[in-house]
Design a protein around this motif. Structure first.
Motif, PDB file in Angstrom:
ATOM      1  N   LYS A 290     -26.336  65.096  59.624  1.00  0.00           N
ATOM      2  CA  LYS A 290     -25.805  66.038  58.648  1.00  0.00           C
ATOM      3  C   LYS A 290     -24.523  65.507  57.992  1.00  0.00           C
ATOM      4  CE  LYS A 290     -28.471  69.526  58.002  1.00  0.00           C
ATOM      5  NZ  LYS A 290     -28.007  70.888  58.250  1.00  0.00           N
ATOM      6  N   VAL A 291     -23.667  64.892  58.779  1.00  0.00           N
ATOM      7  CA  VAL A 291     -22.433  64.325  58.224  1.00  0.00           C
ATOM      8  C   VAL A 291     -22.772  63.201  57.248  1.00  0.00           C
ATOM      9  CG1 VAL A 291     -20.312  63.075  58.772  1.00  0.00           C
ATOM     10  CG2 VAL A 291     -21.025  64.996  60.211  1.00  0.00           C
ATOM     11  N   GLN A 292     -23.730  62.337  57.614  1.00  0.00           N
ATOM     12  CA  GLN A 292     -24.153  61.277  56.690  1.00  0.00           C
ATOM     13  C   GLN A 292     -24.792  61.862  55.438  1.00  0.00           C
ATOM     14  OE1 GLN A 292     -26.645  58.378  58.646  1.00  0.00           O
ATOM     15  NE2 GLN A 292     -24.954  57.476  59.798  1.00  0.00           N
ATOM     16  N   GLN A 293     -25.621  62.879  55.609  1.00  0.00           N
ATOM     17  CA  GLN A 293     -26.284  63.505  54.458  1.00  0.00           C
ATOM     18  C   GLN A 293     -25.273  64.111  53.492  1.00  0.00           C
ATOM     19  OE1 GLN A 293     -30.122  65.853  54.857  1.00  0.00           O
ATOM     20  NE2 GLN A 293     -28.743  67.554  54.351  1.00  0.00           N
ATOM     21  N   ALA A 294     -24.133  64.570  54.024  1.00  0.00           N
ATOM     22  CA  ALA A 294     -23.089  65.150  53.173  1.00  0.00           C
ATOM     23  C   ALA A 294     -22.309  64.085  52.403  1.00  0.00           C
ATOM     24  CB  ALA A 294     -22.131  65.980  54.023  1.00  0.00           C
ATOM     25  N   GLY A 295     -22.540  62.814  52.744  1.00  0.00           N
ATOM     26  CA  GLY A 295     -21.874  61.734  52.012  1.00  0.00           C
ATOM     27  C   GLY A 295     -20.918  60.910  52.834  1.00  0.00           C
ATOM     28  N   LEU A 296     -20.630  61.342  54.084  1.00  0.00           N
ATOM     29  CA  LEU A 296     -19.743  60.569  54.954  1.00  0.00           C
ATOM     30  C   LEU A 296     -20.607  59.635  55.790  1.00  0.00           C
ATOM     31  CD1 LEU A 296     -17.331  63.433  56.086  1.00  0.00           C
ATOM     32  CD2 LEU A 296     -16.975  61.758  54.270  1.00  0.00           C
ATOM     33  N   MET A 297     -20.968  58.498  55.191  1.00  0.00           N
ATOM     34  CA  MET A 297     -21.920  57.592  55.827  1.00  0.00           C
ATOM     35  C   MET A 297     -21.343  56.832  57.014  1.00  0.00           C
ATOM     36  SD  MET A 297     -24.937  57.851  54.690  1.00  0.00           S
ATOM     37  CE  MET A 297     -25.585  56.404  55.515  1.00  0.00           C
ATOM     38  N   ASN A 298     -20.018  56.914  57.228  1.00  0.00           N
ATOM     39  CA  ASN A 298     -19.403  56.180  58.339  1.00  0.00           C
ATOM     40  C   ASN A 298     -19.430  56.993  59.633  1.00  0.00           C
ATOM     41  OD1 ASN A 298     -17.569  57.963  57.101  1.00  0.00           O
ATOM     42  ND2 ASN A 298     -15.801  56.882  57.928  1.00  0.00           N
ATOM     43  N   ALA A 299     -20.506  57.773  59.854  1.00  0.00           N
ATOM     44  CA  ALA A 299     -20.637  58.608  61.051  1.00  0.00           C
ATOM     45  C   ALA A 299     -21.715  58.055  61.974  1.00  0.00           C
ATOM     46  CB  ALA A 299     -20.974  60.043  60.654  1.00  0.00           C
ATOM     47  N   VAL A 300     -21.453  58.124  63.276  1.00  0.00           N
ATOM     48  CA  VAL A 300     -22.428  57.762  64.306  1.00  0.00           C
ATOM     49  C   VAL A 300     -22.381  58.844  65.373  1.00  0.00           C
ATOM     50  CG1 VAL A 300     -22.144  55.285  63.880  1.00  0.00           C
ATOM     51  CG2 VAL A 300     -20.782  56.396  65.660  1.00  0.00           C
ATOM     52  N   ALA A 301     -23.236  58.724  66.381  1.00  0.00           N
ATOM     53  CA  ALA A 301     -23.251  59.715  67.464  1.00  0.00           C
ATOM     54  C   ALA A 301     -23.570  59.041  68.781  1.00  0.00           C
ATOM     55  CB  ALA A 301     -24.280  60.805  67.169  1.00  0.00           C
ATOM     56  N   THR A 302     -23.084  59.640  69.861  1.00  0.00           N
ATOM     57  CA  THR A 302     -23.524  59.228  71.190  1.00  0.00           C
ATOM     58  C   THR A 302     -24.843  59.934  71.493  1.00  0.00           C
ATOM     59  OG1 THR A 302     -22.136  60.968  72.144  1.00  0.00           O
ATOM     60  CG2 THR A 302     -21.214  58.750  72.052  1.00  0.00           C
ATOM     61  N   LEU A 303     -25.558  59.443  72.485  1.00  0.00           N
ATOM     62  CA  LEU A 303     -26.918  59.921  72.767  1.00  0.00           C
ATOM     63  C   LEU A 303     -26.963  60.717  74.060  1.00  0.00           C
ATOM     64  CD1 LEU A 303     -28.732  56.679  71.700  1.00  0.00           C
ATOM     65  CD2 LEU A 303     -28.982  58.896  70.601  1.00  0.00           C
ATOM     66  N   GLY A 304     -26.383  61.903  74.009  1.00  0.00           N
ATOM     67  CA  GLY A 304     -26.425  62.766  75.182  1.00  0.00           C
ATOM     68  C   GLY A 304     -25.521  62.310  76.307  1.00  0.00           C
ATOM     69  N   THR A 305     -24.641  61.359  76.041  1.00  0.00           N
ATOM     70  CA  THR A 305     -23.695  60.883  77.054  1.00  0.00           C
ATOM     71  C   THR A 305     -22.290  60.999  76.498  1.00  0.00           C
ATOM     72  OG1 THR A 305     -23.662  58.587  76.265  1.00  0.00           O
ATOM     73  CG2 THR A 305     -25.379  59.177  77.846  1.00  0.00           C
ATOM     74  N   ALA A 306     -21.315  60.992  77.389  1.00  0.00           N
ATOM     75  CA  ALA A 306     -19.926  60.940  76.943  1.00  0.00           C
ATOM     76  C   ALA A 306     -19.654  59.573  76.314  1.00  0.00           C
ATOM     77  CB  ALA A 306     -18.996  61.171  78.133  1.00  0.00           C
ATOM     78  N   LEU A 307     -18.620  59.510  75.498  1.00  0.00           N
ATOM     79  CA  LEU A 307     -18.229  58.239  74.899  1.00  0.00           C
ATOM     80  C   LEU A 307     -17.825  57.274  76.007  1.00  0.00           C
ATOM     81  CD1 LEU A 307     -17.756  57.084  71.948  1.00  0.00           C
ATOM     82  CD2 LEU A 307     -15.335  57.474  72.399  1.00  0.00           C
ATOM     83  N   THR A 308     -18.406  56.075  75.999  1.00  0.00           N
ATOM     84  CA  THR A 308     -18.122  55.078  77.032  1.00  0.00           C
ATOM     85  C   THR A 308     -17.275  53.946  76.469  1.00  0.00           C
ATOM     86  OG1 THR A 308     -20.066  53.722  76.534  1.00  0.00           O
ATOM     87  CG2 THR A 308     -20.371  55.561  78.074  1.00  0.00           C
ATOM     88  N   GLU A 309     -16.762  53.122  77.375  1.00  0.00           N
ATOM     89  CA  GLU A 309     -15.992  51.959  76.933  1.00  0.00           C
ATOM     90  C   GLU A 309     -16.877  50.999  76.150  1.00  0.00           C
ATOM     91  OE1 GLU A 309     -13.066  50.184  79.585  1.00  0.00           O
ATOM     92  OE2 GLU A 309     -13.407  51.820  80.984  1.00  0.00           O
ATOM     93  N   SER A 310     -18.157  50.938  76.494  1.00  0.00           N
ATOM     94  CA  SER A 310     -19.088  50.095  75.740  1.00  0.00           C
ATOM     95  C   SER A 310     -19.179  50.559  74.287  1.00  0.00           C
ATOM     96  CB  SER A 310     -20.479  50.121  76.382  1.00  0.00           C
ATOM     97  OG  SER A 310     -20.460  49.560  77.664  1.00  0.00           O
TER      98      SER A 310
END
Length: 655
Positions: A290-310
């Motif tokens: 949804k964020v990318q669709q709104a025009g903010l293409m610099n968005a990513v997401a984690t996949l059901g996990t907390a943000l990791t050091e990786s």
């Protein structure tokens, strides 16, 4: 002669040997573009060199260089280096054959017939990518054309996803049939491959006993891609009215899919991230879309996990600022606080954005628009400031006890963050505390020392209980080889320097290989890895090829050995050997090597003579009685010793 002709999959290469094909693939690969897909590179020296953060170690200042005209890369801190093949092998954990096949497909080249049935280090990943992409197309076509997917189409429309987004992201639908994908795979892929791709699972007693069934059924399917746009897994969401308690279901981890290391949407967001130097990280892939669709293409997401050091290590190579976008509800605030302690020491501008009024990104964008979101992103507080505000709101600052609670909470961030002690980040955070908490700076630093002392004692006790981890034989062999190569680059003996210089000269002026072959052999090289490289040079010469830098690099398959080739070439350029050899050539009056080349060859030959003399001496010492008889063998040894001593008087300077 190499011939190219068009076929369905790209260009088919006729009349080429495996080595020629490897070189063709390498020449058709833009190494800056390849590495730029995972590392943010900045041009230097008018584009002659590109620099970025090294992906192979915890890099704080750009130490990673890519040289387009040499088609090579090098890190001057961890000493990793090589060409397009070694980069893929190291970065993507591929075997050489896998890297070759990937780059050939990327260059629209089909493998020659002579290479199609040869041994492959691992054909697993390409097969997994193939079956997962096939499944993506099956789910997508079902969503677009099947009557059974009508509810899914209405759901996506009601959620506000546009047709352009559905097509770009390849949304799909898995029908309410536990064998739908299994049946469609028959004649194309075996069930064992589908199982390894985590598209199907083994049945249990509760769902029909033995055999396999589909992993997903009656779910809207969101394909998950890695940063190179390979389909590696799926996320499935139930439709409204479903009785399934699992709202979202992700693929299980596999050889190509690791939830804790992947960022959803990075393949679409990469260019926008590099351009803005900022990445927005949402909690789920629907928010990201949804964020990318709104025009903010610099968005990513984690996949059901907390943000990791990786995740952070991956993202900071592309962006300077990482903004965590959390829902404004209590779980979102708790998630943001959990993220703080892990990433304070990361060399990245990490910021926390919690949306107001308990809104999630989708709701916020719908109510207040993109401009309001951008404003929040630009003013999002950094990790330290966010935690300070959070603690001050929680405890207040009116009493000494409250201020000490806030202080301990802030200092705990510094205590549990390895590598932050003594850094500018620590100094900045500490400088904020005295005026905000109305405490003397001396008390702040004293309390920090106390907490660190307690942490150190606890760590020492834990270390005593740790059990050492042993490497497997293969891993130990590879690790030992890597240590030998790195050690050579860091500390060189007199012999190592001499042997390295010979290879540097060969890479700079490969035409002198005939002179080298006439005067020395590979057994004249003591260091096992340098001897291996000289043997490769001799093998190329025997095939009628000059052992140039690019030819040797193409011939070598071991990524660590490729790195050594790049390092030797860089050393040659630092010494400006090309100019020095040109001066030698201008002064040359014979057909034999002169100047620098002559000096190196003479040193190697003199070393050989000296070692033969030492061996002869040892033989005479072991047989003192035989020297009295002066047998033919001992007479020859004595004559050789005499010649050695006569030569040494005039040739000590080359030893």
């Amino acid at each position: 002669m190499i011939g190219l002709r068009a076929v369905a999959g790209g260009l088919l290469v006729d009349g080429t040997s495996p080595d020629e094909f490897k070189e063709l693939v390498r020449s058709r690969t833009d190494i800056v573009q390849l590495i730029g897909e995972t590392v943010s590179l900045q041009p230097q020296q008018g584009g002659r060199v590109y620099k970025g953060l090294c992906p192979f170690h915890e890099d704080h200042n750009p130490s990673f260089t890519v040289t387009p005209d040499r088609q090579s890369y090098k890190c001057w801190v961890c000493q990793e280096g090589g060409d397009c093949y070694s980069f893929l092998m190291k970065h993507d954990n591929l075997g050489f054959r896998e890297a070759l096949e990937f780059l050939a497909r990327r260059a629209h080249l089909e493998l020659p017939n002579t290479m199609r049935h040869g041994p492959s280090e691992s054909s697993e990943k390409p097969r997994l990518y193939e079956v997962l992409q096939w499944a993506e197309e099956e789910f997508h076509n079902c969503l677009l054309t099947s009557a059974v997917a009508d509810r899914a189409r209405h759901y996506l429309k009601d959620r506000g996803f546009t047709q352009a987004t559905i097509s770009r992201c390849k949304f799909g639908y898995a029908p309410p049939d536990w064998e739908w994908l299994l049946r469609r795979s028959r004649g194309h892929f075996d069930s064992d491959l589908l199982f390894r791709a985590r598209l199907i699972k083994e049945r249990t007693e509760g769902d029909g006993g033995s055999g396999f069934r589909d992993k997903f059924a009656d779910r809207v399917m969101f394909p998950i891609h890695d940063e190179r746009s390979h389909t590696v897994g799926f996320g499935g969401r139930i439709l409204p009215g479903s009785s399934n308690p699992a709202k979202y279901l992700n693929s299980d981890d596999s050889l190509v899919f690791h939830k804790s290391q992947l960022c959803y949407g990075l393949n679409w967001a990469r260019e926008a991230i590099k351009k803005s130097q900022t990445v927005l990280v949402t909690e789920g892939y629907t928010d990201c879309i949804k964020v990318q669709q709104a025009g903010l293409m610099n968005a990513v997401a984690t996949l059901g996990t907390a943000l990791t050091e990786s995740h952070v290590t991956l993202l900071k190579r592309l962006a300077r600022t990482v903004v965590l976008v959390y829902d404004g509800d209590d779980p979102g605030k708790q998630a943001s606080e959990r993220a703080l302690m892990k990433f304070l020491a990361q060399d990245v501008d990490l910021r926390i954005l919690t949306l107001p009024d308990n809104l999630d990104p989708d709701e916020f964008l719908a109510e207040r628009g993109v401009a309001a979101m951008q404003q929040l992103v630009e003013t999002a507080p950094d990790v330290g400031e966010y935690e300070l505000r959070l603690l001050m709101n929680r405890y207040g600052v009116e009493t000494l006890d409250a201020r000490m609670r806030v202080l301990d909470g802030m200092l705990e961030l510094l205590v549990v963050s390895p590598g932050v002690a003594g850094t500018d980040k620590e100094k900045l955070l500490i400088s904020r505390l005295p005026p905000r908490l109305r405490l003397p700076e001396e008390d702040v630093r004293k309390r920090l020392a106390e907490l660190r002392g307690q942490k150190k004692s606890s760590s020492s006790r834990s270390a005593e209980r740790k059990v050492p981890v042993t490497e497997s034989t293969d891993e130990a062999t590879r690790a030992n080889r890597k240590r030998i190569i790195l050690s050579l680059q860091q500390t060189q003996s007199k012999d190592d320097l001499l042997e390295s210089e010979l290879l540097q000269l060969l890479f700079t002026s490969p035409g002198m290989i005939g002179d080298v072959q006439r005067e020395i052999g590979s057994d004249d090289i003591k260091h096992e890895v340098l001897r291996e490289l000289l043997t490769i040079c001799f093998d190329l010469a025997d095939e009628g090829l000059l052992p140039s830098f690019d030819k040797v690099l193409s011939h070598v398959e071991c990524p660590d050995l490729k790195g050594l080739v790049v390092w030797l070439d860089e050393q040659a350029r630092k010494k400006d050997l090309a100019s020095r050899l040109a001066q030698d050539a201008a002064q040359k009056r014979t057909d034999h090597p002169e100047g620098l080349v002559r000096l190196v060859l003479d040193k190697l030959k003199w070393r050989r003579t000296r070692e033969l003399h030492q061996a002869a001496q040892a033989s005479l010492i072991e047989r003192p009685q035989e020297t009295r008889k002066l047998t033919d063998e001992t007479r020859e040894l004595l004559l050789k010793a005499l010649k050695f001593h006569r030569r040494r008087g005039g040739e000590d300077e080359v030893s």
